[in-house]
Design an enzyme around this catalytic site. Structure first.
Site, PDB file in Angstrom:
ATOM      1  CG  ASP A 192      64.835  37.468 -14.982  1.00  0.00           C
ATOM      2  OD1 ASP A 192      63.964  36.860 -15.946  1.00  0.00           O
ATOM      3  OD2 ASP A 192      64.726  36.714 -13.703  1.00  0.00           O
ATOM      4  CD  GLU A 242      60.495  38.019 -16.993  1.00  0.00           C
ATOM      5  OE1 GLU A 242      59.675  37.293 -17.564  1.00  0.00           O
ATOM      6  OE2 GLU A 242      60.832  38.464 -15.992  1.00  0.00           O
TER       7      GLU A 242
HETATM    8  C1  NOJ Z   1      62.013  35.250 -16.380  1.00  0.00           C
HETATM    9  C2  NOJ Z   1      62.832  34.478 -17.139  1.00  0.00           C
HETATM   10  O1  NOJ Z   1      62.387  34.847 -18.709  1.00  0.00           O
HETATM   11  C3  NOJ Z   1      62.646  32.969 -17.018  1.00  0.00           C
HETATM   12  O2  NOJ Z   1      63.262  31.981 -18.031  1.00  0.00           O
HETATM   13  C4  NOJ Z   1      62.974  32.750 -15.739  1.00  0.00           C
HETATM   14  O3  NOJ Z   1      62.540  31.327 -15.292  1.00  0.00           O
HETATM   15  C5  NOJ Z   1      62.437  33.613 -14.684  1.00  0.00           C
HETATM   16  N1  NOJ Z   1      62.166  34.788 -15.089  1.00  0.00           N
HETATM   17  C6  NOJ Z   1      63.168  33.645 -13.187  1.00  0.00           C
HETATM   18  O4  NOJ Z   1      64.374  33.997 -13.316  1.00  0.00           O
END
Ligand code: NOJ
Length: 532
Positions: A192, A242
């Site tokens: 993440d 991500e």
């Molecule tokens: C990316 C995640 O996919 C999202 O759902 C989340 O709110 C943010 N990162 C913060 O962790």
């Protein structure tokens, strides 16, 4: 082929209205039937759930909402028995404010070891002004003040304090967390906010040209360490970033040979439904990944963006893809056009070399819930943006499993978000075996993709009109044609249709349709010697 499961919305086994791990285990056969290789689970860790679990209070457990560690072990065993790999989410940029480290930091004093795990700073001027001008991704400032006057950084919600990744204690803790899940048999991690862990030294103000909180060079050293760590485990394990970064080159840096295996291709997801723009995206993406020796990845939907069956039904959006939520009172996208284009977009994506990520329910053609009453919204984005950005609840609605029954087979309780009425007809029991259903289309696409090993094929562009995308998958003798124009186009006579995203008649390839073509089987001709 990796399929994202959003645990709270997949299947609820205990009737509390929220999906859980036993619910996932009980429906894994849906995925083997669909033909995916792996699942990625969004967070299921103990959490106050203020950002749907992306606010982790304990990185080594399972929130009672979702079950127990034993449930997790059973899920992994069952998935592995079915030939499915299991990837879990790791959230290293921030913890929950309820994490013991942050609770300790609040009780400790400025300059303490406890505070040094996070980014606590004194304010500017008289201390009343935040240390810098950074905004939170969910709206408002990225700093919140604590009782003794210091401020802490949270790039997301106030309940998600950012960790200080220059601190060796933080680094060691996450290596230990990775080992904890690897030892339980997971096959990899989706990381993440992978581009956010390291901030520019001194935390300078952001300007129009600089974003000192994102994509700093130091993040890569962390992933090199993680790669060494997972490579020491037997079997194949993967890391997926991500990282919402500025350019394809920046994205490719995350998948250099000694770093991660995948990084989500968000440029593809945000490219409008226009042939020239999509061609450029695909071309650049393949080149940029190849330059670092990595496979490209493709994705159209996830739990943070408007589902593509709805996004692509926005008739006004030709140049910019806006992924913020849609609610009552907003212009409503055209659902028929949206689904038609979504099927064409998916058929295009699943022909591309590399790996692809699917988001739960897209194989059913689920649209975004665009009429969700505002008072039911749970995404912190809605509140923190001062009720200007409706946020992501509309793509997180519980999945329908059956046309009838309480919450359409999701579970016996009232689902945590209501399902829109149109979900009933999209349940798998209605679609399975129905020749033209979206579910059957996905099954065919995945089966053919696997049979022809398209993931490792070479793409070669074919001469085409401006509003058409056409390419050959060279070694596999498959041609892919997508018509993004407004009139039907002719198809080559020496090829036959292997799969069409929407049934096609005799009048060529209609608008908003993708086909996979294979060589036409030669008619059997008897020679004078009777040989065929
Ligand atoms: C990316 C995640 O996919 C999202 O759902 C989340 O709110 C943010 N990162 C913060 O962790």
């Amino acid at each position: 082929m990796i399929y994202q499961i959003y645990p709270r919305s997949w299947a609820d086994s205990d009737g509390d209205g929220v999906g859980d791990l036993p619910g996932i285990t009980s429906h894994l056969d849906h995925l083997t039937d669909l033909g995916v290789d792996a699942i990625w689970l969004s967070p299921f860790y103990p959490s106050p759930q203020l950002d749907a679990g992306y606010d982790v209070a304990d990185y080594r457990g399972v929130d009672p909402l979702f079950g127990t560690l034993d449930d997790f072990d059973r899920l992994v065993d069952r998935a592995h028995a079915l030939g499915l790999r299991v990837i879990v989410d790791v959230v290293p940029n921030h913890t929950s404010a309820e994490h013991p480290w942050f609770q300790d930091a609040l009780l400790a004093e400025a300059g303490s070891r406890e505070r040094a795990r996070y980014l606590f700073r004194d304010g500017r001027d008289d201390g009343e002004t935040p240390p810098n001008n950074w905004p939170s991704r969910f709206g408002g400032p990225a700093w919140t003040r604590v009782a003794d006057g210091q401020w802490y950084l949270h790039l997301f919600d106030v309940s998600q304090p950012d960790l200080d990744w220059t601190n060796p204690e933080v680094q060691a803790e996450f290596e230990s967390i990775l080992r904890f899940w690897l030892d339980r048999g997971v096959d990899g991690f989706r990381v993440d906010v992978a581009h956010g862990l390291v901030k520019e030294a001194g935390l300078p103000d952001a300007t129009d040209e600089t974003l000192p909180m994102w994509d700093q060079p130091g993040v890569h050293e962390i992933y090199r360490g993680w790669r060494r760590l997972i490579d020491a485990y037997e079997g194949e394990r993967i890391l997926c970033a991500e990282a919402w970064v500025e350019s394809g080159e920046a994205l490719a840096r995350y998948v250099r040979v000694d770093e991660m295996h995948h990084s989500f291709n968000f440029r593809f997801l945000t490219t409008p439904w226009r042939a020239d723009l999509l061609r450029a995206t695909i071309d650049d993406s393949l080149r940029q990944a190849a330059a670092v020796g990595a496979p490209q990845t493709w994705v159209l939907s996830n739990h943070d963006v408007v589902r593509h069956a709805t996004r692509l039904g926005r008739t006004d959006a030709t140049d910019v893809v806006d992924t913020t939520g849609i609610g009552p009172g907003d212009p409503q996208p055209d659902p028929v056009l949206g689904l038609r284009r979504a099927r064409a977009a998916t058929a295009l994506m699943l022909a591309l070399p590399g790996s692809a990520y699917l988001y739960q329910g897209e194989e059913l053609g689920l649209p975004e819930a665009t009429m969700l009453p505002d008072e039911l919204r749970q995404d912190p984005t809605w509140r923190r943006s001062g009720h200007t950005d409706r946020g992501r609840d509309g793509c997180r609605i519980p999945v329908p499993w059956s046309t009838e029954g309480p919450s359409l087979g999701f579970g016996s309780g009232r689902p945590w978000l209501p399902q829109p009425p149109e979900y009933a007809d999209l349940a798998p029991d209605r679609q399975r075996g129905a020749a033209d259903s979206t579910l059957e289309l996905y099954r065919r696409l995945l089966a053919q993709r696997r049979a022809h090993r398209l993931g490792t094929a070479t793409l070669r562009w074919v001469e085409q009109p401006d509003d058409v995308i056409a390419f050959d998958l060279v070694e596999r003798d498959i041609t892919v044609v997508a018509n993004l124009g407004s009139a039907p186009i002719d198809l080559p006579h020496d090829r036959e249709v292997l799969i069409a995203s929407t049934p096609i008649g005799a009048r060529g390839l209609p608008p908003d349709t993708t086909v996979w073509l294979s060589p036409r089987a030669r008619p059997a001709v008897a020679s004078s010697h009777g040989r065929v």
